[in-house]
Design a protein around this motif. Sequence first.
Motif, mmCIF file in Angstrom:
data_model
loop_
_atom_site.group_PDB
_atom_site.id
_atom_site.type_symbol
_atom_site.label_atom_id
_atom_site.label_comp_id
_atom_site.label_asym_id
_atom_site.label_seq_id
_atom_site.Cartn_x
_atom_site.Cartn_y
_atom_site.Cartn_z
ATOM 1 N N SER A 1 -19.544 -20.507 -28.485
ATOM 2 C CA SER A 1 -20.602 -19.684 -29.062
ATOM 3 C C SER A 1 -20.124 -18.276 -29.392
ATOM 4 O O SER A 1 -20.660 -17.629 -30.294
ATOM 5 C CB SER A 1 -21.793 -19.606 -28.098
ATOM 6 O OG SER A 1 -22.341 -20.879 -27.865
ATOM 7 N N SER B 1 -18.501 -15.593 -36.179
ATOM 8 C CA SER B 1 -19.485 -16.307 -36.995
ATOM 9 C C SER B 1 -18.913 -16.724 -38.344
ATOM 10 O O SER B 1 -19.479 -17.600 -39.007
ATOM 11 C CB SER B 1 -20.721 -15.426 -37.208
ATOM 12 O OG SER B 1 -20.363 -14.212 -37.844
ATOM 13 N N TYR C 1 -18.186 -24.030 -38.163
ATOM 14 C CA TYR C 1 -18.406 -24.660 -36.861
ATOM 15 C C TYR C 1 -18.245 -26.178 -36.898
ATOM 16 O O TYR C 1 -18.232 -26.820 -35.855
ATOM 17 C CB TYR C 1 -19.811 -24.303 -36.335
ATOM 18 C CG TYR C 1 -19.812 -23.075 -35.470
ATOM 19 C CD1 TYR C 1 -20.221 -23.146 -34.149
ATOM 20 C CD2 TYR C 1 -19.382 -21.854 -35.964
ATOM 21 C CE1 TYR C 1 -20.228 -22.021 -33.339
ATOM 22 C CE2 TYR C 1 -19.386 -20.727 -35.163
ATOM 23 C CZ TYR C 1 -19.805 -20.815 -33.855
ATOM 24 O OH TYR C 1 -19.806 -19.699 -33.052
ATOM 25 N N ARG D 1 -25.239 -23.867 -34.291
ATOM 26 C CA ARG D 1 -24.876 -23.134 -35.505
ATOM 27 C C ARG D 1 -25.079 -23.995 -36.751
ATOM 28 O O ARG D 1 -25.570 -23.531 -37.776
ATOM 29 C CB ARG D 1 -23.420 -22.668 -35.411
ATOM 30 C CG ARG D 1 -22.900 -21.933 -36.637
ATOM 31 C CD ARG D 1 -23.659 -20.632 -36.884
ATOM 32 N NE ARG D 1 -23.532 -19.725 -35.777
ATOM 33 C CZ ARG D 1 -22.535 -18.830 -35.652
ATOM 34 N NH1 ARG D 1 -21.579 -18.780 -36.553
ATOM 35 N NH2 ARG D 1 -22.519 -18.008 -34.619
ATOM 36 N N GLY E 1 -27.912 -22.884 -39.420
ATOM 37 C CA GLY E 1 -27.173 -22.128 -40.428
ATOM 38 C C GLY E 1 -27.774 -22.213 -41.811
ATOM 39 O O GLY E 1 -27.560 -21.332 -42.640
ATOM 40 N N SER F 1 -23.612 -15.051 -42.132
ATOM 41 C CA SER F 1 -24.653 -14.221 -41.546
ATOM 42 C C SER F 1 -24.618 -12.836 -42.172
ATOM 43 O O SER F 1 -23.585 -12.339 -42.579
ATOM 44 C CB SER F 1 -24.467 -14.111 -40.030
ATOM 45 O OG SER F 1 -23.209 -13.587 -39.735
#
Length: 476
Positions: free
Chosen positions: A304, A308, A312, A362, A366, A475
């Motif tokens: 985690s 970002s 993932y 994620r 997402g 993000s």
Amino acid sequence: MATYLQAVNISLPNAALPHIQATLSMANDEVGWVFSSYIAASAVTMSITQWLAGRYGRKAIYQAALITFGLGLVFDTLATTSIQFVLARILQGAASGPLVPLSLAILLEVTPAEQRARMGLAATACSLLGISTGPAIGGWLSEYYGWPSIFNVSVPMTAIIFVTMAQLLGEKRQDRGQAFDFFGLTTFSVGMIGLQMLLDRGERLEWFASKEIWVEAIAAVLGFYLFTVHVLTRKEHFLRTVLFRDRNLLLATVISFVLGFVLLPTLALTSPMLEELLNYPVDTTGYMSVPRGVALVGALVLTSLAPSQLDYRPFLMGGMVLVVYANWLMLGYSPGMDWRPIVEAGFLQGAGLGMSLAALARAAFGTLDPKFRPEGSALINLSRLYGSTIGIAVVQLFFYANTQAVHIALAKHLTPFRVAANTVGSIAKPSLAALNGIVTRQAATVAVIDQFEILMFAMLAVIPLVFFLRKPRPSG
């Protein structure tokens, strides 16, 4: 503390099952109810938590849940039959349902916006830590202080949370006129409960030779049919249609179901195997689950915290492959092994589950509109809970069926004439009984390994879904 308390009580009885079974005269095929009753009741009440908090107030519902949870703990210790114990677990599970979503809502409300992602991670890690440490705590307490102590220890914790929230938590209500789709929830719950009871009771009642099984099968089919029609003919329901239009969330829900299918059933299989087939004491059985829990929580946190910007999907694929490999190692279990293969396979499976759960979050959110994330999170949690409860029912069902089949296959060679041909002197009945006990132990070992194979193939079946996930948006 409330999040941990709710989670740890799922698995606390795991290592203590031999003591609980002996006291309550609980049959082997009733063991799964200890877990599934708690989880299924929790899933139902979790679904209506938002509506309850909006209508009656967050603080009132939170404190009512704590009081009911405490009563469930007391009733667990007072139970004298298996039915009473399961009913107490249902009450305890129903009370635990609102604790997790309300606890997370409170945490996010008092946390600055820039730290909310980490607070959500901390809550998830705390929940998984509770599930992972439950067998160790329960095994140690039951071995030295008796199995009621595994529930008594939670009573003062519940009281501390209640008093603290009574003093510090402010009341908060949303729109009292907020509608809730009770018909959708009822039909879905009837379908799930009917299916659960069908799987739990089928083997004992010889399936459709029993009227009860027919009733449960009809309830399951009718419940799911009405729920499907309801979803297709109504714009708004407790699982919004818009959630299922997001490909990532839909695929993540399926994968989450399978992760739940593997997470708790592995614990439900491993502890009885260690205690009944390998003759480990219950406290040692609990300790041997610790590496799995440490790896699970550690992998969850580390994955985690990865940047970002990283995709993932490779993490999700890697975690699922690691779970498959760990279950493949479990296929090599035997009555002659020591503790090392169990700890190694458990550690690898925990690491794979931790990576998968973090990456799945994620992937799921997402591409989802942020305003739907609370409901999407609830959907993911429900799928994991129902995956666990259905998984426990399935492995228990096939375990006892396979044990009987393998026993018959092995015992047909265990005749007085065949044994006498390789033995000097006569064979007494006690000796034949001892040989039959050895055959039963071998059959049970083969049956346990077969269930690990089912879990492995369940995970293998959903790995291709990763290729259909969209790459998460960057993000802001």
